[in-house]
Every structure is written in C-alpha cells, then in structure tokens.
Write an enzyme that holds these catalytic residues in place. Structure first.
Site, PDB file in Angstrom:
ATOM      1  N   GLU A   1     -17.800  -5.142 -18.365  1.00  0.00           N
ATOM      2  CA  GLU A   1     -17.995  -3.677 -17.163  1.00  0.00           C
ATOM      3  C   GLU A   1     -20.258  -3.239 -18.084  1.00  0.00           C
ATOM      4  O   GLU A   1     -20.650  -2.866 -17.492  1.00  0.00           O
ATOM      5  CB  GLU A   1     -17.587  -2.777 -17.042  1.00  0.00           C
ATOM      6  CG  GLU A   1     -16.486  -3.259 -15.984  1.00  0.00           C
ATOM      7  CD  GLU A   1     -16.887  -3.254 -14.685  1.00  0.00           C
ATOM      8  OE1 GLU A   1     -17.834  -2.844 -14.257  1.00  0.00           O
ATOM      9  OE2 GLU A   1     -17.058  -4.409 -14.626  1.00  0.00           O
TER      10      GLU A   1
ATOM     11  N   SER B   1      33.785  12.950  14.587  1.00  0.00           N
ATOM     12  CA  SER B   1      34.524  13.904  14.024  1.00  0.00           C
ATOM     13  C   SER B   1      34.902  14.106  12.721  1.00  0.00           C
ATOM     14  O   SER B   1      35.585  14.690  11.782  1.00  0.00           O
ATOM     15  CB  SER B   1      35.701  12.986  14.414  1.00  0.00           C
ATOM     16  OG  SER B   1      35.683  12.106  15.814  1.00  0.00           O
TER      17      SER B   1
END
Length: 748
Positions: free
Chosen positions: A145, A411
C-alpha cells in the site's frame, strides 16, 4: 543638415514642414546617393514589421509569449489552489480542536470456559497493539500500500506521480497513489465520496496526523480502523472472521491475504472469493520479497501454502446465543463506551450438539413431515443457559425462536394443571374419568379419539389424556392454573379459560424450559440467565452475577408427586421413545391443534432441555407430534450432553408415607437407580390436541378477560438456590367432599 542648403550666412533657419515653394532650394527629400541600395532596402524593409503599428514597440517571439503566459497562469493557478486549500481547510474543525475519534467499543462474548463465541459492536473485533503483531503483518501493508511510508511526510509526491502516470498510460500498478496516512485520514474523518474537495481535505489531515503521531502510531491506528470486508473493521476482527484466530497468530500467507484486501475488501473477501484473495496475496508476498521485508525462502514457502479460510462462525447457531447476550447486556451494564469482555454460561460443546441434533433431524425428516423450523434451549437447574438454538439456519433467519416465538404449548402445559390439582389436595393415585366432555359447545378429544374410563392422574398425565386435563382445570379453576404457571416462571399473558388446560395460550420455549427447571432442582423458581461476568478489556470488573432465584415455588411433597408422574411419561407414556440410559429423567410432550406445534420438554437433575418444531407461518405440519421428532432431537442432544457426567437422581421423596423432604434439605438427593425401569408400556393413544373439524385455531370458546401475569418477586442474592421456607400448602388440612364435583364433571 536638412537637404543640400548647407549654411546660410549664419542666420538660423527654422525648418518648416509646410513649405510649398521649392524654389528656395530647401528640399527635405534624401539625396539619391544617400538612399540605401536595393539589397539594403530589402533587409530594412522588414524592420517595420517587428514593431507595432500603433505603439511602435517591439513584438515578442512565440516562445517568449508562451513563457510569459505560462508564468502568469502558474501564478494565478497557485493563487487559486491556495484559495481552494484555504476554503477546504475552513470546512474542517480547527486544528487545535482536532482529535482522532474514539474507536467504537467492541463486545467480546466468551463461553463459560473463556473461549470466544463472537465479537459484537460496529467493528467486529477489539483493537490490537502493533508490538503484539508478527513483524511481517504490518510490513505486508507497507509493501503493497505504501512502500515509502517511513520516508514521506504524509503525502508522497512520487506515489502521486506514479498514480497519475498510471492513469494517463493505462498501465497496471499494484500500489495506489494514496499513502497509508491519507487512507487513515479518510477512514477517521471523511466520507467515501470521490471528489477533489475530499482529496484536498485528506491531504491536509494527513499532514496533521504526521505532525501529531509517530509512524508506528499511525500504522497501528490504520490496522485497527480499516475495513476488511464482510463486516470486519480492524485486523483483529478480520483474522477472527476469516481464519478463526487472533491477528497475533496469523501466518505469512494469511497476513499477505489481509493486506491484499485493501484493494477491494468487498470483492476480494476470502469467504466469497478465496481464489481472488490468494492471487492478490501472491502479489503482496512478491512485493515484500522485492523490498527486503522477507527472505526469498520465506516467500517461496508462503506462496506454496496459500491461506485457507475457516468456517465462518457468524453463520452458526451460536449467534442466536450471542444476540441474546447483547439483549441482556443492555439491562446489565447500561451504556458502553469502551471495549468489554462478557463471560457467559454457554457451553460450546453442548451448543454444538444442540445445533447438530436439531439441524440433522430437520434436514433428514423435515421435508417428509412438512416442518421447516425448530428451536432448542437447555438450562442447568440453576437457570444458567447452556445451549440456545433459535432456528434451523442463522444465516437464513436471525429470528430467535427460542426466546421470541410465542406458540401454543399444547399438552406440555399440563404439568401446571396437575400441580394446581395436587395443591388442591389430589394425589397421583386420584382417579378421574377419561370420557367425552363438552364445555359450552367446546368438545376436546384425546389424541387417539379413544377413552380409558376411570384412570389415575399418573396414567392420565403420562398418556396425555385431554379430557382428564380439562376436568382437572375446571375442578381447580382456570385462574389457579394460570397462577401456578406464572409462579413457576411463565411470564406471558395467559387466558384463564377452560382451554388453558390444553395449552391454548402462547408462550416461548425459554419460558417453558425455565418453568420446568423447578421440577429438576427441588422446587426453586429460577431466573434464566446467560451473563455471569462483565469486565473491561483492561480487566476492570463491571458486573458479577450472584446466585439469585425466586425462592421455593413448589412444595417438596408436590414436587415428589410431579416428578414421579412425569417420569412415567418417558417410561410408559407419550415420550417412551426418549432414550437416556442410566439417567432418571422426566418430561412432557405437547402437540397443538392441527399439528401446528410439536414440543417435548424433559429434564434430569443435571440439565433441562426443551424442543419446539413448527412453521413460522403457523401452517400445519404433516402430523409432527411431541412424541416423535422432538423426542428424537431431545434424546440425541441429552445423550451427548450427559457424557462423562456423574449420575444423579431426581428429587422424588416418599409422598405416600407422608415423608416429604423438609425445607432446606438438599435439592438433588442421591437416588439408587437400580431397578428403575418401568413396566411394559401399555397400548393406548398419546396426548395432545386431536384435530377437530370446524374448531377454531385457538381451541378456545369466546375468551373471558384474562388476569395479567403475576409480578415476579424481586431476585435476592444468595449463595445457593435453597429456599428459606416452604410455600403455603393450599390443600393442607382441607377435608373436602369431591363426590359432588366428580358427579358434576361426569355429566358435563
């Protein structure tokens, strides 16, 4: 002097230009002898052309004009540039007030053993110091870079010239024109727009950064702020996301891959484009070798072993738990302005087993049974959440069904009905009639549409007989059932109507599992919790959880009765497919109307786990009941979760002889499991709500106004979940004649 006259007697003769009399001999015309020759005339004839006809001044050459106007234009250009710079500088905060913005805080979420579960926050990972990174990692960024990073003053004229030349010639260059300092300035202070104004401000800020910070400080800031794709900001977040490790431990090829992402983080993200990322990484490695950052041997080794991406944790079910931690964190420590570390109760091994059990079962049988989604949550008896799977695939849906999906429990809600009945004076041996029943036009049926006549409460619960549950609910009153459910930990609003006995009000899986925990731990109401400790990244403690509970919510003798009855569900009832060798276990199945929801919640003295299956749109499944797929998922998970754990029995007691455990007794007494196998399961139907033609989805008649949920008592910090005193016994000493009630219920 003028013509041929010469002197005239000494008298001065002033020249006159308007004389017309030429006889006097004053001829002002030049003597022909004095006139130039033809050649000279030709040469001199060009002289007037070099002068301006109007002023007579000499004219400049073309080259001189270009130089002159070039100079003038350059002056004006400099003035204009200075004005432009001054204007853009005025749009920035005053230099004396300028400061590097604080990095958004990161929240590191850890499992109970200290392993990293996930990073949460805007960055996706904590900051790291440059000194803690392997030397080749920052060098990789410099090489690709900004190779002159340690030489320039924030702006690199050589780099700018190279970039301009590349743009003009169309040549390919692996290195951009912006310096690392300029890129940092853009990330810290500016937007991503591509304008001349932004570039000027970027250069101004780069100069300020170079003046304020050292090169290493700038590089450290850069590595902790830049974007690496896939939501990762900073090199630590990127290393964790792509390689499953800290940036402190990345290899050379992995470091090169990270540096190469700067060209196009989204396009080259290795979890989407590994080939492109490694191709760019090869250029980084080559550049590092050319610039002397690594040896040729290191470069060859790295090129021969390109980086590999680990499985992305962000798509796993563990993120359901991490999201739940973030929700709970708001109420735990409030606003966060620095990096923190959150230690949780999550067991990574149990979490992985829960995910496998749920997803494998759905992948294999989901299509056949028409079920698409599920949830599994597991707690230890103190309420600590050990595993949480909120759906089939976190990448497809982040909705956490374990804590946010409210569904009819069917249930699986019946234990609250039976506990309310026991508290009214009934026992597991009490007999009730299993026969057709009608309540104001509502006629619930058993799952199998067959009836057994007089049955004990134990058999009725184990076989999940709907008619008996409805009779018990009417006998004790729907309000009493709602009160028991709220006392044990159900926080959702429940309608106090007859159908509440069959689980018609909607609840979440986490609520149900939390309420069942009281059966496993000796009758203590628990607070489901996932956070045990919160500290800053520097080690400052912000929160520590103390053992807290809601005190005793089930009297010991009723607890023993309930555990004995629910144990039969796994031995002779609807959950007899459940397999947990060597362990005493209990639980309850549940199936809602038209097969929309299937549940199983079961527990041992070590762990409580609940499974829900269904479809998000509420569409019916193809006969998925609590006794098939949920039981299979629960069994697979619980087998794995109990591996290597010392066996301990459930708190049962001896209720028949009146020898109930006293308050303060150990909650998990040892129990001899020898001969604990139950009798051969009888034939008969399983519980749940049978599909009924024309019945409303909620199974309820026009609802009566429902009372709000009982306010939970304030948690008390104690050293162990032992209740201070027994809860009142509503049925103690109450001699009640139930013959009339039985006769009335029998005629309904």
């Amino acid at each position: 002097m003028f013509g041929r006259g010469g002197k005239t007697g000494g008298a001065r003769i002033e020249p006159r230009l308007n004389w017309r009399d030429e006889s006097a001999g004053y001829d002002l015309r030049a003597d022909p002898a004095d006139r130039p020759s033809a050649g000279r005339r030709t040469m001199n004839a060009s002289r007037p052309a070099s002068r301006s006809k109007r002023t007579g001044r000499p004219r400049r050459s073309l080259l001189g004009g270009l130089v002159y106007w070039g100079f003038v234009l350059s002056i004006w250009g400099l003035v204009s540039l200075a004005a432009l710079i001054a204007y853009n500088a005025s749009q920035l905060p005053p230099i004396d007030q300028l400061a590097v913005p604080k990095r958004p805080p990161n929240i590191a979420v850890l499992a109970d053993d200290g392993s990293l579960i996930a990073n949460r926050g805007d960055t996706g990972g904590p900051a790291v110091r440059l000194i803690d990174l392997p030397p080749y990692l920052p060098k990789a960024f410099v090489a690709i870079e900004d190779r002159r990073f340690y030489e320039h003053f924030g702006i690199d004229p050589v780099g700018v010239s190279r970039a301009l030349l590349r743009d003009v010639t169309g040549a390919r260059d692996i290195e951009g024109g912006s310096t690392l300092t300029q890129q940092l300035a853009k990330n810290l202070f500016l937007t991503r727009e591509r304008t001349l104004s932004r570039k000027i401000q970027e250069a101004i800020l780069a100069l300020w950064l170079e003046r304020r910070y050292s090169k290493d400080q700038i590089l450290e800031l850069y590595l902790n702020r830049v974007y690496f794709g896939s939501g990762a900001y900073g090199v630590e977040a990127a290393a964790q996301k792509y390689f499953g490790k800290s940036a402190r431990f990345v290899t050379l090829s992995e470091a090169a891959l990270l540096a190469g992402l700067m060209k196009s983080p989204t396009k080259l993200a290795p979890n989407r484009n590994l080939a492109g990322a490694n191709e760019r990484a090869a250029l980084v490695i080559t550049a590092m070798a050319e610039q002397g950052h690594i040896s040729e041997a290191m470069a060859k080794l790295a090129l021969a072993n390109p980086a590999q991406v680990k499985r992305d944790k962000s798509a796993g079910s563990i993120n359901y738990a991490a999201d739940y931690v973030m929700d709970a964190l708001d109420d735990t420590v409030g606003a966060i302005d620095e990096d923190i570390v959150v230690t949780t109760t999550i067991d990574l091994k149990k979490q992985a087993e829960a995910e496998r059990a749920l997803t494998d079962e759905l992948n294999q049988k989901g299509g056949k049974f028409g079920v698409e989604q599920g949830a599994l949550v597991a707690l230890d008896p103190t309420g600590a959440i050990k595993a949480m799977v909120g759906g089939r695939n976190y990448a497809d849906s982040q909705f956490n069904r374990a804590v946010a999906a409210k569904r009819q429990p069917g249930s699986s809600f019946k234990p609250f009905v039976y506990l309310a009945a026991l508290e009214k004076g009934l026992t597991p041996d009490t007999v009730r009639e299993d026969a057709p029943i009608s309540v104001k036009g509502w006629s619930p049926e058993n799952y199998s549409r067959e009836y057994f006549g007089p049955v004990t409460l134990t058999k009725a619960l184990s076989l999940s007989l709907n008619t008996v549950a409805v009779r018990l609910g009417l006998e004790v009153g729907p309000k009493a059932v709602v009160a028991v459910a709220h006392r044990l930990g159900i926080s959702s609003d429940l309608e106090a109507v007859p159908s509440i006995a069959l689980g018609s009000s909607e609840v979440t899986p986490l609520e149900m599992v939390s309420a069942y925990a009281a059966f496993a731990n000796g009758g203590v109401g628990v607070q489901p919790h996932v956070i045990t400790r919160v500290r800053t990244a520097g080690g400052k403690q912000l929160y520590v959880r103390r053992n807290a509970n809601f005190g005793r919510v089930i009297d010991p003798q009723y607890l023993a009765m309930m555990n004995g009855m629910m144990q039969e569900t796994l031995l002779t009832g609807t959950a007899r497919k459940a397999e947990l060798p060597g362990w005493q276990a209990a639980g309850k199945t549940g199936t809602s109307q038209e097969w929309r929801d299937a549940w199983f919640i079961g527990y041992t003295s070590y762990l409580v786990a609940g499974v829900w299956l269904g479809n998000d749109d509420g569409s019916p499944t193809k006969k998925v009941s609590g006794g098939n797929l949920p039981v299979e998922i629960w069994s697979r998970f619980m087998k794995a979760a109990h591996q290597g754990v010392p066996v301990a029995g459930l708190p049962l007691g001896a209720w028949r002889n009146g020898e109930a455990p006293k308050p303060g007794a150990p909650l998990l007494p040892p129990l001899d499991l020898t001969g604990a196998q139950g009798p051969t399961p009888p034939s008969g139907g399983r519980g749940g709500l049978a599909p009924q033609a024309g019945a409303p989805r909620g199974l309820v008649p026009p609802p009566a106004p429902a009372p709000g949920p009982r306010a939970a008592p304030a948690p008390a910090a104690v050293s162990a979940p032992i209740p201070p005193a027994p809860i009142p016994n509503p049925g103690a000493g109450a001699a009640r004649d139930r013959g009339l009630i039985n006769k009335l219920l029998g005629t309904l």
